[in-house]
Design a protein around this motif. Structure first.
Motif, PDB file in Angstrom:
ATOM      1  N   ASP A 405     -37.155 -15.012 -11.236  1.00 30.97           N
ATOM      2  CA  ASP A 405     -38.085 -14.291 -10.724  1.00 30.97           C
ATOM      3  C   ASP A 405     -39.477 -15.128 -10.952  1.00 30.97           C
ATOM      4  O   ASP A 405     -40.584 -14.725 -10.584  1.00 30.97           O
ATOM      5  N   GLY A 406     -39.338 -16.511 -11.422  1.00 30.83           N
ATOM      6  CA  GLY A 406     -40.374 -17.333 -11.419  1.00 30.83           C
ATOM      7  C   GLY A 406     -41.182 -17.361 -12.815  1.00 30.83           C
ATOM      8  O   GLY A 406     -41.890 -18.293 -12.946  1.00 30.83           O
ATOM      9  N   SER A 407     -41.071 -16.427 -13.738  1.00 30.71           N
ATOM     10  CA  SER A 407     -41.280 -16.491 -14.952  1.00 30.71           C
ATOM     11  C   SER A 407     -40.975 -17.724 -15.894  1.00 30.71           C
ATOM     12  O   SER A 407     -39.790 -18.157 -15.826  1.00 30.71           O
ATOM     13  N   VAL A 408     -41.507 -18.044 -16.527  1.00 31.66           N
ATOM     14  CA  VAL A 408     -41.388 -19.149 -17.694  1.00 31.66           C
ATOM     15  C   VAL A 408     -40.984 -18.634 -19.087  1.00 31.66           C
ATOM     16  O   VAL A 408     -41.730 -17.845 -19.531  1.00 31.66           O
ATOM     17  N   LEU A 409     -39.859 -19.017 -19.784  1.00 34.72           N
ATOM     18  CA  LEU A 409     -39.503 -18.570 -21.023  1.00 34.72           C
ATOM     19  C   LEU A 409     -39.367 -19.759 -21.878  1.00 34.72           C
ATOM     20  O   LEU A 409     -38.709 -20.622 -21.572  1.00 34.72           O
ATOM     21  N   PRO A 410     -40.129 -19.703 -22.985  1.00 41.25           N
ATOM     22  CA  PRO A 410     -40.054 -20.682 -24.006  1.00 41.25           C
ATOM     23  C   PRO A 410     -38.799 -20.804 -24.761  1.00 41.25           C
ATOM     24  O   PRO A 410     -38.346 -19.413 -25.522  1.00 41.25           O
ATOM     25  N   VAL A 411     -37.867 -21.790 -24.957  1.00 43.79           N
ATOM     26  CA  VAL A 411     -36.743 -21.888 -25.740  1.00 43.79           C
ATOM     27  C   VAL A 411     -36.926 -22.951 -26.717  1.00 43.79           C
ATOM     28  O   VAL A 411     -37.319 -23.828 -26.591  1.00 43.79           O
ATOM     29  N   GLU A 412     -35.797 -22.767 -27.681  1.00 38.99           N
ATOM     30  CA  GLU A 412     -35.253 -23.821 -28.538  1.00 38.99           C
ATOM     31  C   GLU A 412     -33.751 -23.958 -28.311  1.00 38.99           C
ATOM     32  O   GLU A 412     -32.908 -23.068 -28.239  1.00 38.99           O
ATOM     33  N   ILE A 413     -33.508 -25.318 -28.056  1.00 35.47           N
ATOM     34  CA  ILE A 413     -32.221 -25.745 -27.797  1.00 35.47           C
ATOM     35  C   ILE A 413     -31.554 -26.535 -28.899  1.00 35.47           C
ATOM     36  O   ILE A 413     -32.344 -27.493 -29.521  1.00 35.47           O
ATOM     37  N   SER A 414     -30.381 -26.070 -29.201  1.00 31.52           N
ATOM     38  CA  SER A 414     -29.386 -27.100 -29.998  1.00 31.52           C
ATOM     39  C   SER A 414     -28.370 -27.430 -29.119  1.00 31.52           C
ATOM     40  O   SER A 414     -27.636 -26.695 -28.488  1.00 31.52           O
ATOM     41  N   ALA A 415     -28.110 -28.767 -29.156  1.00 33.05           N
ATOM     42  CA  ALA A 415     -27.119 -29.552 -28.279  1.00 33.05           C
ATOM     43  C   ALA A 415     -26.499 -30.547 -29.149  1.00 33.05           C
ATOM     44  O   ALA A 415     -26.837 -31.436 -29.919  1.00 33.05           O
ATOM     45  N   PHE A 416     -25.134 -30.545 -28.616  1.00 34.52           N
ATOM     46  CA  PHE A 416     -24.274 -31.786 -29.196  1.00 34.52           C
ATOM     47  C   PHE A 416     -23.059 -32.013 -28.243  1.00 34.52           C
ATOM     48  O   PHE A 416     -22.690 -31.205 -27.401  1.00 34.52           O
ATOM     49  N   PRO A 417     -22.499 -33.328 -28.070  1.00 39.86           N
ATOM     50  CA  PRO A 417     -21.595 -33.413 -27.077  1.00 39.86           C
ATOM     51  C   PRO A 417     -20.177 -33.107 -27.702  1.00 39.86           C
ATOM     52  O   PRO A 417     -19.831 -33.000 -28.762  1.00 39.86           O
ATOM     53  N   LEU A 418     -19.250 -32.920 -26.718  1.00 41.70           N
ATOM     54  CA  LEU A 418     -18.268 -32.057 -27.147  1.00 41.70           C
ATOM     55  C   LEU A 418     -17.166 -32.734 -25.911  1.00 41.70           C
ATOM     56  O   LEU A 418     -17.359 -32.988 -24.921  1.00 41.70           O
ATOM     57  N   GLU A 419     -15.660 -33.101 -26.446  1.00 43.94           N
ATOM     58  CA  GLU A 419     -14.742 -33.689 -25.570  1.00 43.94           C
ATOM     59  C   GLU A 419     -13.750 -32.417 -24.957  1.00 43.94           C
ATOM     60  O   GLU A 419     -13.436 -31.718 -25.874  1.00 43.94           O
ATOM     61  N   VAL A 420     -13.677 -32.187 -23.662  1.00 44.09           N
ATOM     62  CA  VAL A 420     -13.175 -31.109 -23.120  1.00 44.09           C
ATOM     63  C   VAL A 420     -12.163 -31.660 -21.944  1.00 44.09           C
ATOM     64  O   VAL A 420     -12.830 -32.389 -21.020  1.00 44.09           O
ATOM     65  N   ASP A 421     -10.922 -31.536 -22.106  1.00 45.75           N
ATOM     66  CA  ASP A 421      -9.847 -32.138 -21.052  1.00 45.75           C
ATOM     67  C   ASP A 421     -10.055 -33.593 -20.763  1.00 45.75           C
ATOM     68  O   ASP A 421     -10.233 -33.934 -19.636  1.00 45.75           O
ATOM     69  N   GLY A 422     -10.543 -34.121 -21.719  1.00 46.25           N
ATOM     70  CA  GLY A 422     -10.775 -35.741 -21.731  1.00 46.25           C
ATOM     71  C   GLY A 422     -11.827 -35.993 -21.100  1.00 46.25           C
ATOM     72  O   GLY A 422     -12.325 -37.468 -20.916  1.00 46.25           O
ATOM     73  N   LYS A 423     -12.841 -35.188 -20.972  1.00 48.81           N
ATOM     74  CA  LYS A 423     -14.383 -35.652 -20.405  1.00 48.81           C
ATOM     75  C   LYS A 423     -15.019 -34.994 -21.723  1.00 48.81           C
ATOM     76  O   LYS A 423     -15.296 -34.178 -22.203  1.00 48.81           O
ATOM     77  N   THR A 424     -16.318 -36.028 -21.599  1.00 48.20           N
ATOM     78  CA  THR A 424     -17.505 -35.733 -22.637  1.00 48.20           C
ATOM     79  C   THR A 424     -18.408 -34.695 -21.822  1.00 48.20           C
ATOM     80  O   THR A 424     -18.917 -34.961 -20.742  1.00 48.20           O
ATOM     81  N   VAL A 425     -18.337 -33.367 -22.462  1.00 45.77           N
ATOM     82  CA  VAL A 425     -19.642 -32.435 -21.724  1.00 45.77           C
ATOM     83  C   VAL A 425     -20.692 -32.278 -23.069  1.00 45.77           C
ATOM     84  O   VAL A 425     -20.367 -32.779 -24.162  1.00 45.77           O
ATOM     85  N   LEU A 426     -21.703 -31.516 -22.754  1.00 44.65           N
ATOM     86  CA  LEU A 426     -22.711 -31.271 -23.432  1.00 44.65           C
ATOM     87  C   LEU A 426     -22.637 -29.644 -23.870  1.00 44.65           C
ATOM     88  O   LEU A 426     -22.946 -29.135 -22.943  1.00 44.65           O
ATOM     89  N   PHE A 427     -22.627 -29.431 -25.136  1.00 43.86           N
ATOM     90  CA  PHE A 427     -22.509 -27.885 -25.396  1.00 43.86           C
ATOM     91  C   PHE A 427     -23.911 -27.660 -25.845  1.00 43.86           C
ATOM     92  O   PHE A 427     -24.460 -28.035 -26.706  1.00 43.86           O
ATOM     93  N   ASN A 428     -24.460 -26.544 -25.225  1.00 48.81           N
ATOM     94  CA  ASN A 428     -25.991 -26.142 -25.608  1.00 48.81           C
ATOM     95  C   ASN A 428     -26.167 -24.559 -25.878  1.00 48.81           C
ATOM     96  O   ASN A 428     -25.426 -23.944 -25.364  1.00 48.81           O
ATOM     97  N   SER A 429     -26.935 -24.513 -27.085  1.00 52.59           N
ATOM     98  CA  SER A 429     -27.115 -23.044 -27.193  1.00 52.59           C
ATOM     99  C   SER A 429     -28.753 -22.857 -27.258  1.00 52.59           C
ATOM    100  O   SER A 429     -29.479 -23.609 -27.989  1.00 52.59           O
TER     101      SER A 429
END
Length: 883
Positions: A405-429
């Motif tokens: 809807d265009g509104s902006v939401l302040p967030v705090e993110i915790s991120a770390f890399p993860l291997e899934v099916d042989g590929k590196t992906v980034l897990f974010n919360s």
């Protein structure tokens, strides 16, 4: 699958029960609120009816008081003339005066021994004596000039229950001669109550302070409801014992067994109180009907939701076998979990993340981080993603998400890399930060901004001013402070209320913001005080002054208009004080604000709606003002005040009176005009003893003139300040001055200003009526310069209006002044009031005023204010010319 179906079944049951509980609770709340509103409405109604009943009784008592006072005067006159009281003339007078009353009352007169000698039902055979009555004893022992009201007593002449109003009269030597009484039957109060409309189960009663029944409606056929019986509920007894003037209460244990909401009010002019009650059976009739309807509605909703739940359960069973897919992530997670590939595209997301952004799950899959991140630029996102994928640690950082809807939401993110099916992906919360940022912003707003207008408060202004002073010291530039104070703002609150006053302040704040540049600061210090800080006005002081003056003039012009407040219009103006800053490196931050404040005060003294720059002379004036204030008290002690008198001239040239004007005879400065010390006397409280001295001196002069046939007909007009008039003992103060001096009250005229009349008009009217009854006259000074409300002109016992000299000065050249003067004369004529024109300085002005119908003048055309000896010489000269 079985477990899932069981969960769905339990959830469905819980939903149906929850919805019904919610609707039931909502209906219960609505009914409870409706009952509370109705009870509050009833409380307000019975409280207002109790107030109206009190006012009705007060009006009747006031008539009785005036009648008794008139009879007292006649009795004392008869005694001074040596005439006997017992006779046809006095009896006829009592009968005639008794006919003036709008309510039945029996008038009687006793002698000093208490024997009833005159009045209704009194014959030579009447052997009634009031000497053992409390009111007779009180009058005999104390001559306080008061009318007393008794509790309910049994009248020995009328042979019925009555309330007695009594007043003392004296013999010519001042000794107690007896009392004059007005006995009002309890039946009158019974009739007064019978006119009230309180429903079939309502009640209205009057008891005296000993809880004795004076009147009750409807009549209760039992000992508890009999006139003269003592009783009342415990709730009522506690309220009476508490001494509160008015209070509402709920009673269940009543003499007739009816539960009611009641209003208690102590009567102003009698030692009694009224209780008005509205029966619960009457005012809750409709509410009980609403309860029945609500129960039917809730039962219908219950049936519908049970039916809908059954249909939904059948649908769940039909689709259970088709639901075979499971989700990768735990969808009950409260954080917004999302997994991105090396390019920042979403490969999986939790429901919480979808809700966080406002997108459906299908729309989120494949979306790139650059589409929702509102904090980092696209290049910074790519670089940050590469660093996070190459790291083996958990990284926590803040960002901002742009929702669908265009509104902006302040967030705090915790991120770390993860291997899934042989590929590196980034897990974010991602976590919403429900509230922390908002709390921080709210704390800052409360600390630095005014809650009403949203403007910076004093604290933020002082911080910004400190930064501005540092900037001026660095680059040699100038700034300016404009201290803005609304003129007569208190009158707005007094006339239309504080809520409308707050709305005016909000409008003023918006106007000030519109008058300045974007980088300037507009702050509210509190009340009706605002400050505008102008920065970066250049290094030239003259140029900076011109710019500040232009802004100040713009503000004055923008504020000088009519504002819609409540149901009326109010014209607003302001006084603006201006000072420059930047000329004194290292000065404290408070100094510019003090200078601007002093400049604003000078604008007030200049007549308001004005702009003044700070001048170093102001500080000297402030010091001089303090010296004058200190000298005022010494002047009072050393009797340095004197009165001068300015004659008031009728159209035929006759001097009909004078206005007493106070002057300060300073031992070093000579005679100081009132404009220099009256405002300080008002502020310091000296106006009260000074006003008392003026009043006593004027009365003494009237008494001295009374022995001189050439002066005996002169009146003296005395100015009374609003603060002096509002004193509780003002009426007694005037009467004491008249009594001690022996002056004729009919020769004393009190000049009031409109500010004395605009608040609590009932109390004002009572004071004026009390003095008017003694013969004192009233004049409204400076009419047309204040509120000029017709409401008090028709309600108060005024005798004349005074046209302010500000209108007379330019009456021949200013059409507006001429129109206002003409309007005042016509208005006074229609209201039966006299008119005095002040400040008449030329024959042309006098002729114009005479042509409009003004017949009394005061001004330098005839005479300046004169000392007593000069005045008497002036009067003798006028008399010689007339002869």
């Amino acid at each position: 699958m079985h477990q899932n179906k069981k969960t769905v079944f339990l959830a469905l049951i819980a939903t149906v029960l929850g919805l019904n509980a919610f609707i039931g609770g909502l209906l219960a709340y609505a009914l409870s609120a409706a009952k509370e509103r109705k009870e509050q409405e009833v409380r307000t109604t019975v409280e207002n009816m109790a107030l109206l009943l009190d006012q009705s009784v007060t009006a009747s008592v006031r008539e009785i008081e005036l009648l008794l006072r008139e009879l007292q005067v006649h009795l004392e006159h008869e005694l001074r003339e040596g005439r006997p009281l017992v006779g046809g003339a006095m009896s006829d007078l009592i009968a005639e005066h008794g006919g003036w009353l709008s309510q039945p009352a029996e008038i009687r007169v006793t002698d000093a021994s208490g024997a009833v000698v005159l009045g209704h039902g009194v014959t030579p055979e009447t052997k009634v004596n009031a000497s053992n009555r409390d009111f007779f004893i009180e009058h005999r022992e104390k001559d306080d000039g008061r009318t007393r009201a008794s509790k309910l007593i049994y009248g020995r002449v009328a042979e019925t229950w009555v309330v007695v109003f009594s007043r003392r009269y004296n013999a010519p030597d001042g000794r107690f001669a007896g009392i004059v009484v007005a006995a009002v039957s309890a039946a009158y109060f019974q009739e007064l109550l019978s006119g009230l409309r309180l429903g079939p189960h309502g009640i209205a009663l009057i008891r005296d302070q000993d809880m004795v029944m004076i009147a009750r409606w409807p009549v209760l056929d039992s000992p508890a409801g009999a006139i003269g019986s003592r009783g009342g509920s415990q709730e009522l007894s506690d309220i009476v014992a508490s001494g509160v003037p008015a209070q509402s209460f709920y009673s269940t244990r009543t003499a007739d067994g009816v539960t009611r909401i009641n209003a208690y009010r102590r009567l102003e002019r009698m030692p009694a109180f009224v209780v008005l009650g509205w029966g619960e059976k009457d005012y809750l009739t409709q509410w009980h009907e609403d309860v029945r309807k609500a129960m039917l509605l809730w039962m219908l909703f219950l049936a519908v939701t049970v039916l809908a739940g059954g249909l939904l359960w059948r649908l769940v069973n039909a689709n259970a076998r088709a639901n075979q897919r499971s989700r990768i992530l735990l969808q009950n997670a409260s954080d917004g979990i999302h997994i991105m590939d090396g390019d920042g595209n979403v490969v999986e997301a939790s429901d919480a993340f979808c809700r966080m952004l406002g997108y459906a799950h299908g729309d989120i899959i494949g979306m790139n981080v650059s589409q929702w991140d509102a904090y980092y630029p696209e290049q910074a996102l790519r670089e940050g993603l590469s660093r996070l994928l190459a790291s083996s640690e958990v990284h926590t950082f803040e960002s901002a998400y742009r929702r669908k809807d265009g509104s902006v939401l302040p967030v705090e993110i915790s991120a770390f890399p993860l291997e899934v099916d042989g590929k590196t992906v980034l897990f974010n919360s991602a976590r919403d930060i429900t509230a922390r940022k908002s709390s921080e912003a709210e704390v800052r707003r409360l600390a630095y901004f005014d809650p009403l207008t949203g403007l910076p408060n004093r604290r933020l202004l002082m911080e910004r001013l400190e930064f501005a002073l540092e900037a001026c010291a660095r680059d040699g530039s100038k700034g300016a402070l404009l201290f803005i104070d609304l003129d007569n703002f208190k009158a707005v609150n007094d006339t239309v209320g504080h809520a409308e006053g707050d709305r005016l302040l909000e409008q003023v704040a918006a106007i000030l913001i519109h008058c300045v540049r974007r980088d300037d600061t507009v702050a509210r210090l509190g009340g009706d005080e605002f400050v505008v800080m102008l920065q970066d006005l250049g290094g030239d002081g003259t140029e900076a002054s011109h710019h500040a003056e232009a802004i100040g003039s713009k503000i004055l012009q923008a504020l000088h208009k009519r504002f819609e407040l409540g149901s009326s219009e109010h014209r607003v103006s302001a006084s603006v004080g201006v000072t420059l800053f930047g000329d004194h490196p290292g000065e404290r931050v408070e100094e510019p604000l003090k200078r601007a404040d002093m400049a604003m005060y000078q604008a007030k003294l200049a007549g308001r709606n004005a702009l003044r720059f700070f001048d170093p002379k102001m500080q000297a004036e402030v010091s001089a003002r303090a010296a004058v204030e200190a000298g005022l008290w010494e002047a009072m002690e050393k009797q340095q005040f004197l009165l001068q008198y300015q004659p008031q001239i009728a159209a035929d040239g006759t001097v009909i009176g004078v206005e007493a004007l106070v002057r300060w005879r300073h031992p070093e400065r000579g005679v100081i005009p009132p404009g220099e010390f009256i405002p300080l006397a008002e502020e310091s409280g000296l106006i009260l003893p000074l006003g008392r001295w003026v009043l006593e001196t004027a009365c003494a002069q009237l008494a001295a003139w009374a022995w001189d046939p050439r002066r005996a007909q002169l009146k003296i007009a005395v100015n009374v300040s609003a603060r002096q008039f509002r004193q509780e003992d003002f009426v007694a103060e005037v009467l004491n001055a008249l009594e001690h001096s022996g002056a004729n009250p009919a020769r004393l005229e009190l000049e009031l200003t409109e500010s004395s009349l605009v608040t609590d008009i009932d109390r004002v009217g009572a004071k004026m009526d009390a003095l008017k009854a003694r013969g004192v006259g009233f004049s409204l000074d400076d009419f047309g310069t204040g509120y000029s409300s017709l409401a008090y002109l028709k309600r108060l016992p005024l005798e004349q209006l005074k046209i302010d000299q500000g209108f007379v000065r330019d009456i021949l050249i200013d059409p507006n002044d001429a129109a206002i003067a003409r309007m005042i004369i016509v208005l006074a004529d229609n209201l039966g009031l006299g008119v005095v024109a002040e400040g008449v300085e030329s024959d042309e002005q006098r002729a114009f005023l005479a042509e409009q119908g003004c017949r009394i003048y005061q001004g330098y055309l005839f005479s300046r204010p004169l000392a007593l000896a000069e005045l008497e010489a002036f009067l003798d000269a006028r008399r010689a010319i007339a002869v």
